[in-house]
Design a protein around this motif. Sequence first.
Motif: not given
Length: 496
Positions: A237, A418, A462, A466
Amino acid sequence: MNPTDEQTAAADAFHAGHHLALQAGAGTGKTTTLAILARATTRRGRYLAYNRAIAQDARTRFPDTVQCKTAHALAYAAVGHRYTSRLNAPRRPAWQTGQALGLTKAVRIGDREISQRALSNAALRTVARFCHTADEAITRHHVPRLRGLDDCDLHAQLAAHVLPFARKAWADLQHPDDGAVRFDHDHYLKIWALTRPRIQADFLLLDEAQDTNPVVEQIFLAQRGHAQLVLVGDSAQAIYHWRGAKDVMTGFDGTHLTLSQSFRFGAELAREANRWLHFADAPIRLTGTPAVPTELGPVTQPDAVLCRTNVGAMAQVMTLMAAGYRVALAGGGDSLQALTLAARDLKQGRRTHHPELILFPSWGDLQDYAAHDPAGRDLQPLVNLVDTHGTDAILTAVARLVPESHAQVTVSTAHKAKGREWPRVLIADDFARPQNDTPDEQTSTATAPDPIDDAEARLAYVAVTRTRQRLDLGGLSWIHDHPDKAHSPSQVASPA
């Protein structure tokens, strides 16, 4: 919750006194793991948070023996409080600050005239860039590159004009009571770092270590002689290299362990994440939690739409608003509003002072640059958005944005997403597939595609991690047709 074997291994290494780097994948409970370490010792520690919101949340999860603060908060307590009057000073245009520093004339570099406003802006940005580094003095490489002056010789000429005023600005910032340059929080952080501070603690916990500001890295690593250092983050990330962030994890001298059990999503989503982790050459693979039934498939009513670019996010906002949705934009619309106002100035025949567009005399020049110059390719989405919708429609849409708490759907860039999660996520269509990764219209065969850029793979990782319930791959679904069979799902399945 009983600790996993990986969390137990981390606790054992911590209690043995090892300097420790924890590679923690998406949703693997990194803050929970750090709290486990802290609660099992009576030693006093400091937790360095990425931002204020994370620090505030951490205070509810860590014992009283651990202080949870940002690096800025530590710097403010040490030296920043002396500059309180300057921190509250009113904003002033960069050109006025430049005049106060003695920068009063335009200069000619190559075939371009660089205005006093552009030079003033560059001088202040030079100071800002210096403050984000571990360097002890302002030098040429801190001077930003302006579009149209990308050539090394032209940049050297720009630096020769800008550096004396940037150094004068930095000297101005050393005065606690008054000065010409507006003082901000990064200034006192840098001033503190230059004192080579010693943080009083038995151990230090650094969160989000993959995106560490170099000045924070310098402060943190300097504590090794008297405190145990623990870094936690996810190298996959590390998506802020473009603005100077540094992944401290990979080169850290200490014990390296991993957290790979994701509690956010199930096995199917873990396989998708691992596909991108492979392309990113990441040091970790994820295992999903069987009890979490995350799905991949179409999402007609997403809670969040994730985009590659700010301009792509604005296009999604306008589409969703036209469909009647109440829409929020993560991070707000200020940056897009500024770009749109700059575009309006150019379209109306006026020069703009926006740092990205400052050297373009007209909208036509910007259109040509975006269409034909490889260095301007990233501006093409902005040009397309403005040419399609017009600046007034974009500004109207920005004004209609609602807070996330009142929105039916949140639009976000992957960068701003993020650390966040939503139940149902849709990936927007502005994630570009590699060039040549499309079949030839006449032969129906695909030429060898360009390699997938590791930075783009990290950003995709990323984006796809989520969600908690359902993910629509949308603009990243091309990965399933990618001809590189070495990355088929069977080859990147979650480890047992």
